[in-house]
Design an enzyme around this catalytic site. Structure first.
Site, PDB file in Angstrom:
ATOM      1  N   PRO A   4      20.686  35.046  46.167  1.00  0.00           N
ATOM      2  CA  PRO A   4      21.857  35.821  46.489  1.00  0.00           C
ATOM      3  C   PRO A   4      22.044  37.014  45.693  1.00  0.00           C
ATOM      4  CG  PRO A   4      22.149  33.508  47.205  1.00  0.00           C
ATOM      5  CD  PRO A   4      21.135  33.731  46.069  1.00  0.00           C
ATOM      6  N   LYS A   5      22.550  38.190  46.088  1.00  0.00           N
ATOM      7  CA  LYS A   5      23.191  39.319  45.481  1.00  0.00           C
ATOM      8  C   LYS A   5      24.524  39.099  45.430  1.00  0.00           C
ATOM      9  CE  LYS A   5      22.793  44.260  44.700  1.00  0.00           C
ATOM     10  NZ  LYS A   5      24.534  43.937  44.517  1.00  0.00           N
ATOM     11  N   PHE A   6      25.261  38.740  44.437  1.00  0.00           N
ATOM     12  CA  PHE A   6      26.715  38.713  44.491  1.00  0.00           C
ATOM     13  C   PHE A   6      27.137  40.109  43.918  1.00  0.00           C
ATOM     14  CE2 PHE A   6      25.788  34.330  43.933  1.00  0.00           C
ATOM     15  CZ  PHE A   6      26.715  33.630  44.957  1.00  0.00           C
TER      16      PHE A   6
END
Length: 332
Positions: free
Chosen positions: A36-38
């Site tokens: 996931p790209k936070f």
């Protein structure tokens, strides 16, 4: 172990990701990792022999802005270097504006107060060193395994980001995670070393993203452009000229805010000679590019408190990249 024996000390150049239009799949015989790209604040954590240091993407040392993470990092073994994103959770979602407010804390007392009001979480996605060993030449799969073994006994607020090698599960994440404020995925080769530059890939769910306003260019209540900080970075950029509609939105919002923000404290530079003081006001937290007007003269820049968020679109032209402000974000 003495500081001179540690394999990595700040500043360290970070790995980055290049945007791709669709979720990639691995060619035959290879596997990819999906994370996931936070949309947070990029941060490297260095556990030195007798201290903790925290480095922003630009190389600046911003340890004092995150006293809660400094405390959490002290149990790490000396020589540990983590790469990841700081996020702040609010109402079950990540709050980019809140984490930028943390990053721009201008004094130790304010940083401590914000740590209580907006506690930070650290989403670690890489382990660059441990003990006297530089792990960057190792394949990502090995660094990931050692990251998990290191952080699992500690728990929050230091946590490893989720990862999968299953393209089907990655596609499910890509569709579902925007509900909690995660706007895309980062894709890495399992056999890839850690190298500066854009060797990773990223796919975002939307062409637009949120940015925090840290300054105005032109008249304060009728700005021509904005100084913005984008997710994962701490170097302000100047937006393209604002549309009349956006300028009208900002006029109302800026009337209710102080004219000048609290000045940021100087970054820690323990290994370097101090630079001479610069005249206030300073743009937080980096050197802001100047903005030419229609005849080439520089337009006055005025910093503001980082509590306004705008939706932006980034586009590349033949000559440069442009950041266009779409609208002002209004809190729910």
């Amino acid at each position: 172990m003495t500081p001179r024996e540690l394999p990595l000390q700040p500043p360290v150049d970070v790995a980055l990701a290049r945007a791709v239009p669709i979720l990639p799949t691995a060619p035959p015989g290879r596997r990819l990792a999906y994370e996931p790209k936070f949309d947070g604040h990029r941060l490297l954590i260095f556990r030195l022999e007798d201290a903790v240091r925290m480095q922003a993407r630009s190389g600046r040392i911003i340890t004092r802005a995150f006293p809660d993470l400094e405390t959490a990092a002290r149990p790490l073994p000396p020589g540990t270097v983590l790469d990841g994103e700081v996020v702040v959770w609010a109402g079950g979602r990540t709050d980019f504006a809140a984490v930028q407010k943390r990053a721009f804390a201008a004094s130790g007392s304010r940083a401590s107060r914000l740590a209580r009001e907006l506690p930070a979480s650290y989403a670690a996605f890489d382990l660059l060193a441990t003990g006297a060993e530089d792990l960057r030449p190792l394949p990502y799969a090995q660094r990931r395994a050692r990251l998990m073994a290191l952080l699992e006994p500690l728990g929050p607020p230091l946590q490893a980001v989720p990862m999968t090698t299953d393209p089907g599960l990655a596609a499910t994440w890509y569709e579902a995670l925007p509900e909690i404020g995660v706007e895309g995925l980062v894709i890495k080769d399992l056999d890839q070393p850690y190298r500066p530059g854009r060797h990773w890939r990223k796919v975002r769910h939307s062409e637009t993203r949120d940015a925090v306003v840290v300054g105005v260019v032109g008249p304060r209540l009728r700005p021509r452009a904005l100084a913005l900080v984008l997710p994962g970075d701490d170097q302000p950029v100047i937006s393209a000229p604002l549309s009349p509609g956006v300028r009208a939105q900002l006029t109302t919002a800026l009337r209710e805010r102080p004219e000048r923000p609290e000045q940021p404290e100087r970054p820690e530079q323990p290994e370097r000679p101090e630079r001479p003081e610069r005249p206030a006001p300073q743009p937080p937290p980096g050197e802001l590019p100047t903005a030419p007007d229609r005849v080439g003269a520089e337009i006055a820049y005025l910093p503001i408190a980082p509590d306004l968020t705008v939706e932006v679109r980034q586009e590349s032209t033949v000559r440069h990249a442009a950041t266009t402000v779409i609208r002002l974000r209004v809190p729910d």
